[in-house]
Design a protein around this motif. Structure first.
Motif, PDB file in Angstrom:
ATOM      1  N   GLY A   1      10.968  15.863  -9.051  1.00 34.28           N
ATOM      2  CA  GLY A   1      11.200  16.035 -10.482  1.00 34.28           C
ATOM      3  C   GLY A   1      11.765  14.783 -11.126  1.00 34.28           C
ATOM      4  O   GLY A   1      11.335  14.380 -12.217  1.00 34.28           O
ATOM      5  N   TRP A   2      12.741  14.173 -10.459  1.00 34.95           N
ATOM      6  CA  TRP A   2      13.330  12.937 -10.986  1.00 34.95           C
ATOM      7  C   TRP A   2      12.289  11.819 -11.049  1.00 34.95           C
ATOM      8  O   TRP A   2      12.218  11.078 -12.032  1.00 34.95           O
ATOM      9  CB  TRP A   2      14.500  12.500 -10.107  1.00 34.95           C
ATOM     10  N   ARG A   3      11.436  11.718 -10.019  1.00 33.16           N
ATOM     11  CA  ARG A   3      10.410  10.694 -10.012  1.00 33.16           C
ATOM     12  C   ARG A   3       9.337  10.951 -11.065  1.00 33.16           C
ATOM     13  O   ARG A   3       8.775  10.016 -11.626  1.00 33.16           O
ATOM     14  CB  ARG A   3       9.767  10.607  -8.620  1.00 33.16           C
TER      15      ARG A   3
ATOM     16  N   ILE B   1       9.866  12.278 -13.978  1.00 37.45           N
ATOM     17  CA  ILE B   1      10.458  11.812 -15.239  1.00 37.45           C
ATOM     18  C   ILE B   1      10.412  10.285 -15.311  1.00 37.45           C
ATOM     19  O   ILE B   1      10.070   9.696 -16.349  1.00 37.45           O
ATOM     20  CB  ILE B   1      11.902  12.317 -15.367  1.00 37.45           C
ATOM     21  N   TYR B   2      10.738   9.629 -14.190  1.00 32.93           N
ATOM     22  CA  TYR B   2      10.749   8.170 -14.151  1.00 32.93           C
ATOM     23  C   TYR B   2       9.361   7.596 -14.413  1.00 32.93           C
ATOM     24  O   TYR B   2       9.187   6.689 -15.242  1.00 32.93           O
ATOM     25  CB  TYR B   2      11.269   7.705 -12.786  1.00 32.93           C
ATOM     26  N   LEU B   3       8.346   8.126 -13.726  1.00 27.71           N
ATOM     27  CA  LEU B   3       6.985   7.611 -13.906  1.00 27.71           C
ATOM     28  C   LEU B   3       6.425   7.949 -15.281  1.00 27.71           C
ATOM     29  O   LEU B   3       5.661   7.165 -15.856  1.00 27.71           O
ATOM     30  CB  LEU B   3       6.078   8.167 -12.818  1.00 27.71           C
ATOM     31  N   SER B   4       6.798   9.105 -15.820  1.00 27.63           N
ATOM     32  CA  SER B   4       6.366   9.433 -17.185  1.00 27.63           C
ATOM     33  C   SER B   4       6.957   8.452 -18.185  1.00 27.63           C
ATOM     34  O   SER B   4       6.278   8.016 -19.120  1.00 27.63           O
ATOM     35  CB  SER B   4       6.796  10.861 -17.528  1.00 27.63           C
ATOM     36  N   ARG B   5       8.214   8.081 -17.970  1.00 32.35           N
ATOM     37  CA  ARG B   5       8.849   7.105 -18.860  1.00 32.35           C
ATOM     38  C   ARG B   5       8.202   5.736 -18.711  1.00 32.35           C
ATOM     39  O   ARG B   5       7.985   5.028 -19.706  1.00 32.35           O
ATOM     40  CB  ARG B   5      10.341   7.018 -18.543  1.00 32.35           C
TER      41      ARG B   5
ATOM     42  N   ALA C   1       4.240  -2.161  -7.228  1.00 30.95           N
ATOM     43  CA  ALA C   1       3.807  -0.975  -6.495  1.00 30.95           C
ATOM     44  C   ALA C   1       4.959  -0.373  -5.704  1.00 30.95           C
ATOM     45  O   ALA C   1       5.099   0.855  -5.634  1.00 30.95           O
ATOM     46  CB  ALA C   1       2.646  -1.334  -5.565  1.00 30.95           C
ATOM     47  N   GLU C   2       5.788  -1.206  -5.115  1.00 30.21           N
ATOM     48  CA  GLU C   2       6.939  -0.707  -4.364  1.00 30.21           C
ATOM     49  C   GLU C   2       7.917   0.018  -5.274  1.00 30.21           C
ATOM     50  O   GLU C   2       8.460   1.072  -4.913  1.00 30.21           O
ATOM     51  CB  GLU C   2       7.632  -1.880  -3.656  1.00 30.21           C
ATOM     52  N   ARG C   3       8.138  -0.529  -6.463  1.00 34.53           N
ATOM     53  CA  ARG C   3       9.044   0.130  -7.413  1.00 34.53           C
ATOM     54  C   ARG C   3       8.442   1.422  -7.958  1.00 34.53           C
ATOM     55  O   ARG C   3       9.171   2.346  -8.307  1.00 34.53           O
ATOM     56  CB  ARG C   3       9.360  -0.822  -8.560  1.00 34.53           C
ATOM     57  N   ALA C   4       7.112   1.477  -8.022  1.00 35.31           N
ATOM     58  CA  ALA C   4       6.455   2.657  -8.584  1.00 35.31           C
ATOM     59  C   ALA C   4       6.414   3.821  -7.602  1.00 35.31           C
ATOM     60  O   ALA C   4       6.523   4.987  -8.007  1.00 35.31           O
ATOM     61  CB  ALA C   4       5.043   2.309  -9.041  1.00 35.31           C
ATOM     62  N   ARG C   5       6.238   3.539  -6.317  1.00 36.82           N
ATOM     63  CA  ARG C   5       6.092   4.648  -5.372  1.00 36.82           C
ATOM     64  C   ARG C   5       6.879   4.481  -4.082  1.00 36.82           C
ATOM     65  O   ARG C   5       6.714   5.286  -3.160  1.00 36.82           O
ATOM     66  CB  ARG C   5       4.610   4.832  -5.026  1.00 36.82           C
ATOM     67  N   GLY C   6       7.745   3.481  -3.992  1.00 31.27           N
ATOM     68  CA  GLY C   6       8.504   3.268  -2.759  1.00 31.27           C
ATOM     69  C   GLY C   6       9.416   4.434  -2.398  1.00 31.27           C
ATOM     70  O   GLY C   6       9.531   4.812  -1.229  1.00 31.27           O
ATOM     71  N   THR C   7      10.056   5.044  -3.400  1.00 34.19           N
ATOM     72  CA  THR C   7      10.970   6.159  -3.161  1.00 34.19           C
ATOM     73  C   THR C   7      10.233   7.389  -2.646  1.00 34.19           C
ATOM     74  O   THR C   7      10.854   8.263  -2.034  1.00 34.19           O
ATOM     75  CB  THR C   7      11.715   6.507  -4.461  1.00 34.19           C
ATOM     76  N   HIS C   8       8.932   7.454  -2.858  1.00 29.44           N
ATOM     77  CA  HIS C   8       8.166   8.630  -2.431  1.00 29.44           C
ATOM     78  C   HIS C   8       8.124   8.762  -0.919  1.00 29.44           C
ATOM     79  O   HIS C   8       7.841   9.850  -0.406  1.00 29.44           O
ATOM     80  CB  HIS C   8       6.738   8.544  -2.977  1.00 29.44           C
TER      81      HIS C   8
END
Length: 216
Positions: free
Chosen positions: A60-62, A64-68, A112-119
């Motif tokens: 959920g947090w991600r 919101i982050y990617l939508s922003r 790319a790392e900042r966009a999906r690294g936390t996943h």
């Protein structure tokens, strides 16, 4: 990506969580959820449910982050560029000297790392839920086999107790496997949506940078 679709990812996540919550409510209303939790004396099902809650909160947090970040990218395409460093991953990429196509793909990899690294954490939790379900299966069968010790000394009066122990072990094996598989599927769908959205955002940003270079 149009402006009216910048929050699509978050809305899809809300829809998926709402459907999951409705399904959980129905199983609770029918007493199935309580029965699964109470009959699992290993508490593995509780751990799996907690892992799902933590993973879903991260998703959920991600979302919101990617939508922003998508909204920021649409503002960049509209001509707005007043972003602080680190606020927009797309803006950081587009304004960095290494973003030029002739300079390599280093900054694209950073974006790319900042966009999906936390996943990766979410995918780890998804795999962990499957492994916990399999662990519950093994523990359940061990409980069943341990109840067969001293079988040659049993009389008719002990058969009922033996069957109850075997049923309990089978219940643990099946319930933990079921909860682990369902939870991992639902959590995997969430992070699959996140990865796909992140890939589209990265591709759109790189394509935008290349078009600007060609235009200039």
């Amino acid at each position: 990506m149009t402006t009216n679709k910048t929050h699509t990812l978050f809305l899809l996540w809300v829809l998926l969580i709402s459907l999951t919550g409705f399904g959980l409510y129905m199983t609770w209303h029918k007493g199935l959820f309580q029965w699964i939790i109470l009959t699992d004396n290993t508490r593995i099902c509780v751990v799996i449910v907690l892992a799902f809650v933590v993973g879903s909160a991260l998703a959920g947090w991600r979302s919101i982050y990617l939508s922003r970040q998508t909204q920021y990218f649409e503002q960049i395409r509209g001509g707005f560029s007043d972003f602080k460093l680190g606020q927009s991953i797309c803006h950081d990429y587009l304004t960095h000297p290494l973003a030029h196509p002739s300079e390599g793909q280093l900054m694209a990899e950073v974006m790319a790392e900042r966009a999906r690294g936390t996943h990766q954490v979410g995918w780890f939790v998804t795999g962990l839920m499957i492994k916990l379900g399999l662990l519950g299966t093994v523990v359940g069968f061990i409980m069943m086999l341990s109840s067969l010790e001293g079988l040659e000394q049993l009389d008719i009066s002990d058969i009922k107790t033996l069957m109850q122990q075997m049923t309990q072990g089978m219940g643990v094996a099946m319930n933990t496997t079921l909860v682990g598989l369902i939870g991992s599927i639902l959590l995997g769908v969430q992070f699959l949506m996140l990865d796909r959205h992140a890939d589209k955002l990265i591709a759109a940003t790189v394509d935008y940078a290349h078009r600007n270079v060609k235009a200039s």
